[in-house]
Design a protein around this motif. Structure first.
Motif, PDB file in Angstrom:
ATOM      1  N   PHE A 151       0.850  -1.194   0.000  1.00  7.73           N
ATOM      2  CA  PHE A 151       0.000   0.000   0.000  1.00  7.73           C
ATOM      3  C   PHE A 151       0.882   1.239   0.000  1.00  7.73           C
ATOM      4  O   PHE A 151       1.990   1.211   0.541  1.00  7.73           O
ATOM      5  CB  PHE A 151      -0.854   0.054   1.273  1.00  7.73           C
ATOM      6  N   VAL A 192      -3.817   3.422  -1.283  1.00  7.50           N
ATOM      7  CA  VAL A 192      -3.971   2.784  -2.585  1.00  7.50           C
ATOM      8  C   VAL A 192      -3.207   1.469  -2.576  1.00  7.50           C
ATOM      9  O   VAL A 192      -2.047   1.427  -2.170  1.00  7.50           O
ATOM     10  CB  VAL A 192      -3.415   3.683  -3.709  1.00  7.50           C
ATOM     11  N   ILE A 247       5.095   3.733   2.617  1.00  6.06           N
ATOM     12  CA  ILE A 247       4.920   2.488   1.865  1.00  6.06           C
ATOM     13  C   ILE A 247       4.758   1.346   2.870  1.00  6.06           C
ATOM     14  O   ILE A 247       5.600   1.156   3.744  1.00  6.06           O
ATOM     15  CB  ILE A 247       6.141   2.226   0.960  1.00  6.06           C
ATOM     16  N   TYR A 270      11.324  -3.022  -4.695  1.00  5.58           N
ATOM     17  CA  TYR A 270      10.359  -2.001  -5.109  1.00  5.58           C
ATOM     18  C   TYR A 270      11.086  -0.749  -5.617  1.00  5.58           C
ATOM     19  O   TYR A 270      10.724  -0.168  -6.645  1.00  5.58           O
ATOM     20  CB  TYR A 270       9.440  -1.680  -3.926  1.00  5.58           C
ATOM     21  N   VAL A 271      12.139  -0.357  -4.908  1.00  8.51           N
ATOM     22  CA  VAL A 271      12.905   0.820  -5.336  1.00  8.51           C
ATOM     23  C   VAL A 271      13.535   0.583  -6.705  1.00  8.51           C
ATOM     24  O   VAL A 271      13.420   1.404  -7.615  1.00  8.51           O
ATOM     25  CB  VAL A 271      13.998   1.172  -4.303  1.00  8.51           C
ATOM     26  N   GLU A 272      14.170  -0.582  -6.855  1.00  6.85           N
ATOM     27  CA  GLU A 272      14.893  -0.832  -8.100  1.00  6.85           C
ATOM     28  C   GLU A 272      13.966  -1.003  -9.299  1.00  6.85           C
ATOM     29  O   GLU A 272      14.232  -0.500 -10.376  1.00  6.85           O
ATOM     30  CB  GLU A 272      15.766  -2.091  -7.963  1.00  6.85           C
ATOM     31  N   VAL A 310      10.192   2.216  -8.482  1.00  7.12           N
ATOM     32  CA  VAL A 310      10.472   3.640  -8.338  1.00  7.12           C
ATOM     33  C   VAL A 310      11.376   4.139  -9.463  1.00  7.12           C
ATOM     34  O   VAL A 310      11.202   5.236  -9.979  1.00  7.12           O
ATOM     35  CB  VAL A 310      11.123   3.917  -6.970  1.00  7.12           C
ATOM     36  N   LYS A 311      12.329   3.300  -9.854  1.00 10.68           N
ATOM     37  CA  LYS A 311      13.268   3.749 -10.890  1.00 10.68           C
ATOM     38  C   LYS A 311      12.747   3.487 -12.292  1.00 10.68           C
ATOM     39  O   LYS A 311      13.440   3.763 -13.262  1.00 10.68           O
ATOM     40  CB  LYS A 311      14.606   3.034 -10.704  1.00 10.68           C
ATOM     41  N   ASN A 312      11.553   2.928 -12.390  1.00 14.44           N
ATOM     42  CA  ASN A 312      10.983   2.681 -13.698  1.00 14.44           C
ATOM     43  C   ASN A 312      10.355   3.976 -14.214  1.00 14.44           C
ATOM     44  O   ASN A 312       9.400   4.481 -13.650  1.00 14.44           O
ATOM     45  CB  ASN A 312       9.900   1.599 -13.555  1.00 14.44           C
ATOM     46  N   PRO A 313      10.910   4.522 -15.302  1.00 16.78           N
ATOM     47  CA  PRO A 313      10.422   5.826 -15.774  1.00 16.78           C
ATOM     48  C   PRO A 313       8.972   5.762 -16.241  1.00 16.78           C
ATOM     49  O   PRO A 313       8.297   6.792 -16.309  1.00 16.78           O
ATOM     50  CB  PRO A 313      11.364   6.175 -16.923  1.00 16.78           C
ATOM     51  N   TYR A 352       6.606   4.202 -14.739  1.00 20.35           N
ATOM     52  CA  TYR A 352       5.684   4.068 -13.611  1.00 20.35           C
ATOM     53  C   TYR A 352       5.257   5.440 -13.110  1.00 20.35           C
ATOM     54  O   TYR A 352       6.089   6.312 -12.870  1.00 20.35           O
ATOM     55  CB  TYR A 352       6.367   3.278 -12.485  1.00 20.35           C
ATOM     56  N   VAL A 353       3.964   5.622 -12.981  1.00 23.68           N
ATOM     57  CA  VAL A 353       3.450   6.876 -12.421  1.00 23.68           C
ATOM     58  C   VAL A 353       3.239   6.672 -10.929  1.00 23.68           C
ATOM     59  O   VAL A 353       2.464   5.812 -10.535  1.00 23.68           O
ATOM     60  CB  VAL A 353       2.104   7.253 -13.085  1.00 23.68           C
ATOM     61  N   PRO A 354       3.926   7.459 -10.091  1.00 27.45           N
ATOM     62  CA  PRO A 354       3.811   7.252  -8.648  1.00 27.45           C
ATOM     63  C   PRO A 354       2.360   7.319  -8.181  1.00 27.45           C
ATOM     64  O   PRO A 354       1.591   8.150  -8.657  1.00 27.45           O
ATOM     65  CB  PRO A 354       4.619   8.413  -8.066  1.00 27.45           C
TER      66      PRO A 354
END
Lengths: 169, 186
Positions: free
Chosen positions: A29, A34, A112, A136-138, A141-144, A146-148
């Motif tokens: 979550f 969400v 998180i 999750y970070v790798e 978060v670092k996936n361009p 992905y929309v936060p």
């Protein structure tokens, strides 16, 4: 390493093993409640629809957290039950165990929340949950792309997670 | 199990994958240059850089928390120290110093003696209003917002404008408590 992974993640902590079956399901979550991710590996009984299920889980954690903070014997100052806590206030629980399952919980200061439901005999899972946070970070978060704040649709992350969950056996 | 001790900025910086500093500096320079061409107005560029920084910050915070093992800061003073000593070190390889606290502890300055973004940079006369490193203030604002702190970050001193150091003023506006996100009747 992988396409999005910039820096190496330190080797996965070996998971404490219980006997018999392992990870049932996992939720992630964000701070707004969400459900970013729901993975299920072994869950025979399902009575709620997915949305209700996620909400119930989040509600359980939220309430449990405020109860644990309220009962904290070490702190003098506590707000009234149900009154929102400032970040850094209060304490948080790590896991609870029933006769049929164990729920492990980790929350980062950024809100998180990672929840892993496993066999009741599983040992401490704080390190494995931290490892999942690193995944999750790798991968997310670092996936361009992905929309936060939106549900995670990232196959690489799912694959890595499935693999790791299997190793929790 | 004993809790894992927070790692120092140096330790994280040593283990993190890095890019060549010149490549980094020049890439940033190219971005700013392009923004100046596209947006024409210096004020607009400042805004855009701040927004870009904000978008970076809201993601960067998770990497920061995951790699540094920092759990929670007790107060804003500790937060500022952590940003200066661990955050800057981890991502930029330099550390800042925290000074000029206001008495109520909600406002302080981060002073950077060394700033890898500005190597090879000179501001031409036409860009005097530009805050070249405005992306940094956005990053800090975004990252702190993710840990429930609304802040305002402004530049006080800028070496490119002839000052003797880089000074960021960070003001804590409010801390947002975590609330139950669903309505009852949902």
């Amino acid at each position: 390493m992988q396409f999005f992974g910039g820096s190496e993640i330190s080797p996965a902590p070996s998971a404490p093993t219980g006997s018999g079956n392992n990870a049932h399901m996992m939720y992630i979550f964000n701070r707004n409640g969400v459900c970013l991710l729901y993975r299920e590996w072994n869950r025979p009984l399902r009575t709620l629809n997915a949305q209700q299920d996620h909400k119930l889980m989040f509600g359980l954690l939220f309430s449990l957290k405020s109860f644990t903070a309220k009962m904290d014997p070490t702190s003098v100052e506590k707000g009234n039950l149900g009154v929102p806590q400032l970040p850094g206030q209060g304490c948080s629980f790590h896991s609870f165990r029933t006769n049929t399952y164990k729920l492990s919980f980790m929350e980062s200061p950024s809100g998180i929340k990672i929840i892993l439901v496993t066999h009741p005999k599983t040992g401490d899972l704080q390190e494995p949950l931290k490892y999942v946070y690193n995944l999750y970070v790798e991968y997310v978060v670092k996936n361009p792309l992905y929309v936060p704040g939106t549900p995670i649709r990232c196959d690489l992350f799912n694959t890595a997670l499935d693999q790791y969950a299997r190793s929790l056996a | 199990m004993a809790p894992v001790a927070p790692r120092s900025g140096d330790a994280v910086f040593a283990n993190i994958e890095r890019v060549n500093a010149e490549l980094f500096t020049l890439t940033y320079g190219a971005i700013v240059r392009q923004l100046l061409t596209d947006l024409e107005e210096v004020e607009e560029v400042n805004k855009q850089l701040d927004q870009m920084g904000y978008n970076i910050g809201i993601r960067l915070i998770d990497e920061f928390l995951a790699k540094s093992n920092i759990s929670r800061c007790v107060d804003f003073k500790e937060t500022a120290e952590v940003i200066a000593k661990v955050g800057f070190k981890m991502f930029l390889g330099v550390s800042a110093s925290v000074t000029n606290w206001e008495a109520d502890g909600t406002c302080c300055s981060l002073v950077l003696e060394d700033n890898p973004l500005v190597d090879f940079v000179e501001l031409p006369d036409t860009c005097q209003g530009l805050y070249y490193c405005n992306i940094l203030s956005g990053v800090i604002r975004g990252a702190l917002e993710m840990v429930s702190m609304k802040t305002e970050v402004t530049w006080v001193r800028d070496m490119l404008r002839g000052d003797d150091a880089y000074e960021l003023r960070v003001k804590l506006l409010k801390q947002v408590p975590e609330e139950y996100p669903y309505k009852d009747d949902e």
